[in-house]
Design a protein around this motif. Structure first.
Motif, PDB file in Angstrom:
ATOM      1  N   CYS A 126       1.957   8.521   7.650  1.00 19.59           N
ATOM      2  CA  CYS A 126       2.716   7.293   7.413  1.00 19.59           C
ATOM      3  C   CYS A 126       3.650   7.465   6.214  1.00 19.59           C
ATOM      4  O   CYS A 126       4.806   7.031   6.235  1.00 19.59           O
ATOM      5  CB  CYS A 126       1.765   6.119   7.176  1.00 19.59           C
ATOM      6  SG  CYS A 126       0.856   5.577   8.641  1.00 19.59           S
ATOM      7  N   LYS A 127       3.152   8.091   5.168  1.00 15.05           N
ATOM      8  CA  LYS A 127       3.942   8.300   3.953  1.00 15.05           C
ATOM      9  C   LYS A 127       5.188   9.131   4.237  1.00 15.05           C
ATOM     10  O   LYS A 127       6.302   8.778   3.831  1.00 15.05           O
ATOM     11  CB  LYS A 127       3.074   8.982   2.896  1.00 15.05           C
ATOM     12  CG  LYS A 127       3.801   9.419   1.633  1.00 15.05           C
ATOM     13  CD  LYS A 127       2.833  10.115   0.679  1.00 15.05           C
ATOM     14  CE  LYS A 127       3.522  10.566  -0.611  1.00 15.05           C
ATOM     15  NZ  LYS A 127       4.498  11.653  -0.352  1.00 15.05           N
ATOM     16  N   SER A 176      -2.751  -2.159   7.250  1.00 16.35           N
ATOM     17  CA  SER A 176      -2.411  -1.406   8.461  1.00 16.35           C
ATOM     18  C   SER A 176      -2.777  -2.187   9.708  1.00 16.35           C
ATOM     19  O   SER A 176      -2.025  -2.189  10.691  1.00 16.35           O
ATOM     20  CB  SER A 176      -3.100  -0.038   8.452  1.00 16.35           C
ATOM     21  OG  SER A 176      -4.510  -0.161   8.446  1.00 16.35           O
ATOM     22  N   CYS A 185       2.989   4.314  -1.708  1.00 14.41           N
ATOM     23  CA  CYS A 185       2.043   5.137  -0.943  1.00 14.41           C
ATOM     24  C   CYS A 185       0.987   5.756  -1.849  1.00 14.41           C
ATOM     25  O   CYS A 185      -0.184   5.871  -1.469  1.00 14.41           O
ATOM     26  CB  CYS A 185       2.786   6.232  -0.183  1.00 14.41           C
ATOM     27  SG  CYS A 185       3.804   5.621   1.177  1.00 14.41           S
ATOM     28  N   PHE A 225       4.993   1.010   9.512  1.00  8.94           N
ATOM     29  CA  PHE A 225       4.946   1.155   8.054  1.00  8.94           C
ATOM     30  C   PHE A 225       6.304   1.598   7.522  1.00  8.94           C
ATOM     31  O   PHE A 225       6.749   1.133   6.465  1.00  8.94           O
ATOM     32  CB  PHE A 225       3.864   2.146   7.644  1.00  8.94           C
ATOM     33  CG  PHE A 225       3.741   2.311   6.155  1.00  8.94           C
ATOM     34  CD1 PHE A 225       3.256   1.286   5.364  1.00  8.94           C
ATOM     35  CD2 PHE A 225       4.139   3.499   5.542  1.00  8.94           C
ATOM     36  CE1 PHE A 225       3.164   1.433   3.982  1.00  8.94           C
ATOM     37  CE2 PHE A 225       4.042   3.658   4.169  1.00  8.94           C
ATOM     38  CZ  PHE A 225       3.555   2.619   3.383  1.00  8.94           C
ATOM     39  N   VAL A 251      -1.829   5.773   1.017  1.00  7.74           N
ATOM     40  CA  VAL A 251      -1.376   5.691   2.408  1.00  7.74           C
ATOM     41  C   VAL A 251      -1.517   7.061   3.062  1.00  7.74           C
ATOM     42  O   VAL A 251      -1.187   8.086   2.447  1.00  7.74           O
ATOM     43  CB  VAL A 251       0.093   5.216   2.446  1.00  7.74           C
ATOM     44  CG1 VAL A 251       0.643   5.244   3.871  1.00  7.74           C
ATOM     45  CG2 VAL A 251       0.192   3.806   1.849  1.00  7.74           C
ATOM     46  N   TRP A 306      -5.375  -0.820   2.194  1.00  6.82           N
ATOM     47  CA  TRP A 306      -4.667  -0.129   3.276  1.00  6.82           C
ATOM     48  C   TRP A 306      -5.284  -0.464   4.630  1.00  6.82           C
ATOM     49  O   TRP A 306      -4.550  -0.660   5.611  1.00  6.82           O
ATOM     50  CB  TRP A 306      -4.674   1.380   3.055  1.00  6.82           C
ATOM     51  CG  TRP A 306      -4.125   2.104   4.253  1.00  6.82           C
ATOM     52  CD1 TRP A 306      -4.800   2.899   5.129  1.00  6.82           C
ATOM     53  CD2 TRP A 306      -2.778   2.051   4.741  1.00  6.82           C
ATOM     54  NE1 TRP A 306      -3.976   3.349   6.124  1.00  6.82           N
ATOM     55  CE2 TRP A 306      -2.722   2.843   5.914  1.00  6.82           C
ATOM     56  CE3 TRP A 306      -1.628   1.400   4.303  1.00  6.82           C
ATOM     57  CZ2 TRP A 306      -1.546   3.002   6.646  1.00  6.82           C
ATOM     58  CZ3 TRP A 306      -0.441   1.563   5.042  1.00  6.82           C
ATOM     59  CH2 TRP A 306      -0.415   2.357   6.199  1.00  6.82           C
TER      60      TRP A 306
END
Length: 406
Positions: free
Chosen positions: A292-293, A180, A283, A248, A288, A176
């Motif tokens: 973001c999720k 990211s 996720c 994302f 995540v 991640w």
């Protein structure tokens, strides 16, 4: 004991960039000598110290030896007899293996300056294959420096690492972290392209890899290929300087199209629900962050409705706002609108088109928010209404406000 500035700070200075953290390597030093000078030890896996005044990181020159598969399988050797060249040899890319002493003299034993001039991402030594995170790091650098190419021998090496199963041992936190940072690059599509070329995309993000070669209806997607569309959406998100949550969400918005049955292509009926489910699994797999999720799941589920919302009346708009929890979380809804605009503009020939849905829905959300909830509830109670009837009165007030703004 000598100290050298290393890594990103040297690289970026040579490229006319700034903003990189300054990291230092100490040659011929010992932990005891650094502590005696006031440095504070912070490293767990190998000796790293914070400068007493600048608080910049100083690491003792070290070598590494692979002991097991994955990111953590290393034995570290740090001692006064490790040379600067030996320390630089363990670094990932030649452009990151340049050192500079306190007088500004550079040491570049692996041709980093040459590769900066030629705009090439090249591994330093065969030690590159010992750390699978370096595949992600290189892909992330490709997104940051999109005009750089990957050296053929480095791509071959990465393919071998993938075939040997090295990327399968990566831990979620590091995956991640690098993904990211790649999404926040100047051209995120380059990260996907590099990972796909070496085979790592299929192992790490199979949901994304499946999108390539999947057709879409040309009247909506002149670029046709769903994978190409995804790359274009991500690059639009970078051009508008969208935050990570939006980028994302762009990555995940069409994942369901990779599971559309072949006999119904190029149509993708119901792909939004499939995209939401696949996003949730992705996720979970890579841990995540929740912000973001949640946005990615929302955009995956609702982007089709948001695209169609220009034809919505007040009731349909209110239902959309309620489903998106927009009245309680308006900031997240506005980010969802930005992601949907990136989706609409991430299509061949449509990169500069306006997206009327975004300002329209933002305006209608503001209208719904203008209703004085406390006053409406108090009046409903005064009129003898209870339970669901109070909520119905509230909905009626919001519908009226939305209708007036249409």
């Amino acid at each position: 004991m000598k100290t050298y500035l290393v890594g990103g700070a040297v690289r970026d200075a040579l490229m006319g960039l700034d903003g990189s953290d300054r990291d230092w390597v100490v040659v011929s030093g010992t932990p005891e000598a650094l502590v005696a000078q006031g440095y504070q030890p912070v490293g767990k896996d190998f000796p790293v110290f914070l400068h007493p005044d600048t608080h910049e990181e100083y690491a003792l020159a070290r070598t590494e030896r692979k002991t097991a598969r994955g990111y953590h399988g290393f034995a570290v050797h740090a001692s006064p007899d490790v040379t600067l060249e030996e320390d630089l040899a363990r670094r990932d890319l030649t452009i990151n293996a340049i050192a500079q002493d306190e007088r500004g003299k550079r040491t570049d034993p692996y041709g980093g300056e040459r590769d900066i001039a030629a705009k090439v991402l090249r591994h330093v030594t065969e030690a590159f294959r010992e750390d699978p995170v370096r595949i992600l790091r290189l892909a992330r650098f490709a997104a940051r420096f999109p005009d750089f190419t990957v050296a053929p021998e480095t791509m071959t090496l990465m393919r071998e690492m993938v075939a040997e199963g090295e990327v399968d041992a990566l831990v979620s936190e590091r995956v991640w972290q690098e993904l990211s940072r790649g999404l926040m690059g100047a051209k995120p599509s380059r990260m996907l392209q590099v990972l796909r070329e070496c085979g790592a995309l299929q192992r790490l993000l199979p949901e994304v890899d499946k999108l390539y070669g999947v057709p879409q209806r040309a009247e909506y997607h002149p670029e046709i290929d769903t994978g190409i569309h995804l790359e274009m959406v991500l690059d639009v998100s970078a051009r508008v300087n969208a935050p990570l949550e939006v980028r994302f969400a762009c990555l995940c918005h069409d994942l369901g199209k990779g599971t559309t049955p072949a006999d119904v292509l190029p149509r993708h009926i119901g792909h939004e629900q499939r995209s939401e489910k696949l996003t949730r699994a992705l996720c979970t797999r890579w841990r995540v962050p929740v912000e973001c999720k949640e946005l990615a799941e929302l955009v995956a589920r609702e982007h089709g409705n948001i695209h169609q919302s220009l034809g919505f009346g007040a009731e349909a708009v209110l239902r959309l706002l309620v489903r998106c929890d927009a009245l309680r979380r308006p900031e997240r809804f506005l980010l969802a609108l930005q992601a949907c605009e990136c989706d609409a503009r991430g299509r061949l020939g449509k990169e500069d088109e306006t997206y009327a849905q975004r300002p329209r829905l933002a305006l209608l959300l503001k209208a719904a928010q203008s209703v004085d909830s406390a006053a409406v509830s108090a009046q409903a109670l005064q009129d003898g209404l209870k339970g669901p009837a109070v909520g119905a009165r509230m909905d009626a007030a919001r519908l009226a406000a939305i209708a007036a703004a249409l």
